[in-house]
Design a protein around this motif. Structure first.
Motif, PDB file in Angstrom:
ATOM      1  N   THR A  69      38.263 -15.594 -22.993  1.00  0.00           N
ATOM      2  CA  THR A  69      38.676 -14.253 -22.575  1.00  0.00           C
ATOM      3  C   THR A  69      38.502 -14.151 -21.059  1.00  0.00           C
ATOM      4  O   THR A  69      37.436 -14.494 -20.534  1.00  0.00           O
ATOM      5  N   PHE A 121      43.056 -12.063 -23.719  1.00  0.00           N
ATOM      6  CA  PHE A 121      42.394 -12.530 -24.937  1.00  0.00           C
ATOM      7  C   PHE A 121      43.113 -13.784 -25.428  1.00  0.00           C
ATOM      8  O   PHE A 121      44.277 -14.007 -25.105  1.00  0.00           O
ATOM      9  N   MET A 177      44.677  -5.656 -25.832  1.00  0.00           N
ATOM     10  CA  MET A 177      44.307  -6.996 -26.289  1.00  0.00           C
ATOM     11  C   MET A 177      45.505  -7.950 -26.291  1.00  0.00           C
ATOM     12  O   MET A 177      45.391  -9.087 -25.874  1.00  0.00           O
ATOM     13  N   ALA A 228      37.931 -15.150 -32.430  1.00  0.00           N
ATOM     14  CA  ALA A 228      38.772 -14.562 -31.387  1.00  0.00           C
ATOM     15  C   ALA A 228      39.489 -13.339 -31.936  1.00  0.00           C
ATOM     16  O   ALA A 228      39.785 -13.267 -33.123  1.00  0.00           O
TER      17      ALA A 228
END
Ligand SMILES: Cc1cc2nc3c(=O)[nH]c(=O)nc-3n(C[C@H](O)[C@H](O)[C@H](O)COP(=O)(O)OP(=O)(O)OC[C@H]3O[C@@H](n4cnc5c(N)ncnc54)[C@H](O)[C@@H]3O)c2cc1C
Lengths: 395, 477
Positions: free
Chosen positions: A347, A362, A391, B200
């Protein structure tokens, strides 16, 4: 830019319903200290939890604390400390790294799944998070989990909301499991190990029966002179004394110091808050990478072939904080190619907005996971008003 | 028999031969179970009062086979009930007549052990205990330890987010799984998480764990393995009243001790187990605690000394501190035999609600009243540190109406758990057993949100569709 600050859950529902009806995108925020993490979004309205404040439940003998989402983290920590307890996952304070101001909130801790060095032994924020209340994109309140530690009733949306970065729901209240503060903490600092030796030493310590609660490595130059491999023990004094002795025996061939007290607290705060790359000291881009602990140094070796960068490790080598020039893609392509070999995800936690707009902040998703992620987002936020695109582009 | 199953779809029943033929093209012949006799073995799980004979059973031996089977069945609109070892106490693995059971019990290999990174990669049909067995030679173990660990699979543990006696310190399944391979309904294979910490993106792994076979079929898992403590020993403490025992638990935790296990048994549970296991439990106490701590010998001595000091402030009547492995085994012997011993003297149903531990004395009293009202008896055995109750309601299945009385008492106990701030199930799952009570704990908007998320994975409600959510008021895709 307007900020809406509801004073209770009902006002929050009304604000969300109104935004949904008008398809007005909302940035969701607590103290706003982490607003610079994620892809930059074009929102003219912020929905802030700042006025939803106060501890709602604290039962020390049940090891549980609940608070409205906008309660300052510091207030929660002080409340716990007054009874000798703490949040066990040691949440990172991102302000030094991001150079941001304001008060981190307990809701932000949940929404970003913030964990620190003790994560390796005590689990992440999401592991301690046992209950949430939130407003979904329809303007309805939803509760999940509760105030008891063992609860498998229905789908676990607590986990889903933890680490969703404001993209799925507006948290109004969170409940965490807590633990006693350790009586004593001590750190063994092994000097001068290279990265492979440090990884092996940290694995040996974490694979010992002594319940190591922190294992980090600062390469030579980052923390002063020689490299430092840091191994932390915490607990009752008699236990820490005994276990410290056993670990010293295990590492008797190493050049070794013991750090305790204030110095120890400061040492781990530095690791937790990424002090070596703090704003003001460095203006580089900073990546946070979770990988397989013994592969951490393979990962950095692969990246360093093509990108000029600096790094250090937490979580026994499995958490890599990596800094490089904030230019171009800030190393994204090379970092992710290296991860394809070692496993894990990266990230981009600090970079100028133009860079964050251009690269995947991300870890990019495989097609089936992207489909599921988009589906889940749609099921909670059908119009797509919550922190859209923060995101993933388009989600 | 109060729990309803949806009526089977006659169109599917009529196509049984065709569906079997379709499956036969996808898997090895021995993986397909069609005869009525053999299907009988799969008609129920640990909730044996309820049974439904499935259309067929498939036991694939690879992820690829699971994928082919899922793609085929979902394409045909056939319901699927995922299964591990079938030990669910909530009826989570009970089939339905128009569904195919897809079991992972033939996929039971250890794929990779990595002691340096403290992980094991396994096929999902491996039993819980076999994982600890595979790493024990290096003094490692897999922490969550359901009492059924000899039989239950990691797939089922993931399905139910199972717990065990040692969860107070080590957490439950969801805290000990790093990654899974899962087959989605259309046959797509996805990897959630991995060998690293924290997956993730959105925490889909956390969503899948405890989803009771409604989101996909898990075929492999990467689990955390831990180095075992140097040693562990329990103390047994007997108290004159549940209030004293409850206050002692609160004081132990309040003083910063977090034992690895903290188990409670009431008078009837003590009597029943003593009659069977002869563990030497005190018969003159109203409540008993088993408290286990870990560490070196000296660390254990010090912790147990503190525990005993606290107990002495709470009118403790019996103190037995283990000094050896043999004494530890004797203390645990009765607790471990509690369910089996109860089963020898009576039929019983085992409830699984959780309560805030501060409510313990009140809840125990009200449980006693509820069960007495039905003219039945209850033995209480539970994880006192985290408030996860296991009241065993005794009844006689041969007496007409007694099972209904037991079920009614059970439901009232679970309502009580929710009323005092707890939940319907701490570790066994909802399954069919608590499905119709979900509205006690959740509002419609809570349930609707969960169902909308379920719809993302299974819009046609083919995966274990009779479970978890009340049959009425379902939110469809
Ligand atoms: C004597 C006894 C003691 C017990 N003690 C405990 C205890 O201490 N703690 C505890 O938590 N539980 C306990 N249980 C309950 C039970 O053992 C657990 O729920 C266990 O995890 C079930 O595992 P299983 O392999 O038997 O799964 P099953 O019963 O076959 O299935 C359980 C659920 O998981 C789903 N499922 C199974 N396989 C998959 C898969 N591959 N992918 C997706 N979903 C799947 C099923 O559809 C079902 O909903 C006990 C049961 C018994 C009989």
């Amino acid at each position: 830019m307007t900020t809406i600050t509801p004073r209770d859950e009902q006002e929050a529902c009304a604000a969300v319903a109104e935004a949904a009806a008008g398809r007005v995108p909302l940035a969701l925020a607590g103290g706003g200290t982490k607003a610079a993490i994620g892809r930059p979004a074009q929102t003219e309205r912020t929905l802030s939890a700042a006025a939803l404040s106060g501890v709602t439940l604290y039962e020390p003998a049940e090891l549980v604390i609940g608070a409205r989402a906008g309660t300052p983290l510091a207030e929660v920590e002080q409340t716990l400390a007054s009874r000798g307890q703490q949040l066990t996952f040691e949440p990172i304070d991102y302000r030094p790294l991001l150079g941001s101001a304001g008060e981190p909130t307990i809701g932000g801790v949940a929404a970003a799944n913030l964990s620190g060095p003790r994560r390796i032994q005590a689990g992440a924020a999401r592991d301690s998070l046992i209950g949430v209340r939130f407003v979904n994109g329809r303007g309805e309140t939803v509760k999940n989990g509760g105030r008891v530690m063992k609860n498998v009733t229905g789908l676990d949306l607590v986990k889903l909301l933890g680490g969703s970065w404001g993209t799925l729901g507006f948290l109004t209240e969170v409940v965490f499991k807590v633990l006693p503060k350790p009586e004593r903490a001590t750190t063994l600092v092994l000097r001068g190990l290279d990265e492979a030796a440090a990884a092996a030493a940290m694995s040996a310590a974490l694979g010992s029966p002594y319940e190591v609660t922190g294992a980090a490595y600062l390469p030579a130059g980052l923390g002063g002179g020689a490299s430092q491999t840091m191994i932390r023990l915490e607990g009752f004094a008699y236990s820490v004394d005994y276990r410290g002795g056993e670990l010293r025996r295990l590492f008797r061939r190493n050049d070794l110091d013991i750090v305790e007290g204030e110095a120890n607290t400061a040492l781990w705060r530095g690791v937790r808050d990424v002090a070596p790359f703090a704003a003001g000291i460095s203006d580089e881009a900073v990546w946070r990478i979770s990988t397989v602990p013994t592969k951490g140094h393979h990962f950095t070796e692969l990246v360093a072939r093509d990108v000029s960068c600096r790094w250090f490790y937490d979580w026994g080598g499995g958490l890599v904080w990596l800094a490089c020039a904030a230019e171009g893609d800030a190393g994204a392509a090379i970092i992710r190619a290296a991860l394809a070999q070692t496993g894990g995800h990266a990230t981009l936690v600090r970079a100028p907005a133009e860079v964050r707009a251009a690269v995947d902040v991300f870890q990019p998703l495989t097609e089936p996971l992207r489909r599921l992620t988009a589906g889940i987002k749609g099921s909670l936020d059908p119009v797509g008003i919550f922190s859209r695109g923060r995101m993933y582009a388009g989600i | 028999m109060s729990i309803a199953f949806p009526a089977p779809d006659p169109a599917i029943l009529a196509r049984r031969d065709e569906i079997l033929a379709g499956l036969a093209r996808l898997v090895h012949p021995e993986a397909l179970i069609a005869s009525e006799d053999e299907r009988r073995a799969f008609e129920t799980d640990g909730l044996t009062a309820y049974r439904r004979l499935p259309l067929a059973v498939v036991l694939p031996s690879s992820t690829a086979e699971v994928s082919a089977v899922m793609r085929y069945l979902s394409g045909q609109g056939v319901k699927i009930v995922p299964r591990g070892a079938g030990t669910s106490l909530a009826g989570g693995a009970i089939p339905q007549e128009d569904a195919v059971v897809v079991g992972v019990s033939k996929m039971a290999r250890v794929l990779e052990l990595d002691f340096e990174n403290r992980t094991a990669r396994v096929e999902a049909g491996i039993t819980n205990l076999a994982i600890s067995g595979a790493v024990g030679h290096e003094s490692f173990f897999y922490a969550p330890d359901p009492s059924s660990q000899l039989a239950c699979t990691i797939a089922g543990n993931i399905g139910m987010n199972s717990g065990g006696a040692h969860c107070l310190k080590y957490g439950v399944t969801t805290n000990n799984i790093l990654g899974v391979t899962m087959v989605l309904l259309d046959g797509t294979v996805v990897e959630l998480g991995g060998q690293h910490l924290d997956s993730a993106g959105l925490d889909l792994l956390g969503l899948v764990i405890g989803s009771e076979g409604q989101l996909g079929i898990v075929t492999e898992a990467t689990v955390r393995i831990l180095r075992a403590a140097e040693g562990a020993r329990p103390a047994l403490l007997g108290f004159p009243s549940p209030e004293d025992a409850g206050a002692c638990v609160a004081a132990i935790i309040g003083e910063g001790l977090v034992p690895v296990a903290l188990e409670y048994m009431d008078k009837l549970a003590i009597e029943i187990t003593e009659g069977f296991a002869q563990a030497g439990y005190p018969l003159d106490v109203e409540a008993m605690l088993i408290i286990e701590v870990e560490g070196s010998d000296a660390e254990i001595d010090e912790q147990l000394r503190r525990v005993v000091t606290i107990a002495e402030r709470h009118r403790v009547k019996t103190i037995r501190v283990s000094k050896s492995e043999a004494e530890s085994a004797a203390i645990w012997k009765g607790r471990k035999a509690a369910f089996g011993a109860t089963g020898r003297i009576s039929d019983y149903i085992c409830m699984d609600g959780t309560i805030p531990t501060g409510q313990l004395p009140l809840v125990l009293q009200r449980i006693g009243e509820i069960v007495q009202r039905e003219g039945l008896r209850v033995a209480n055995v539970f994880h006192a540190g985290d408030g996860n109750l296991h009241p065993l309601i005794l009844f006689d299945i041969n007496k007409p109406g007694e099972m209904e009385k037991a079920e009614r008492a059970g439901e009232d106990i679970l309502r009580l758990c929710v009323e005092v701030g707890g939940c319907l199930t701490g570790e066994h799952g909802v399954g069919i057993e608590k499905r119709d009570l979900m509205r006690c704990q959740f509002d419609e908007s809570d349930l609707a949100q969960q169902m909308r998320i379920r719809n993302v994975f299974d819009p046609a409600w083919l995966l274990n569709p009779a479970k978890v959510f009340p049959l009425d008021g379902r939110v469809l895709a």
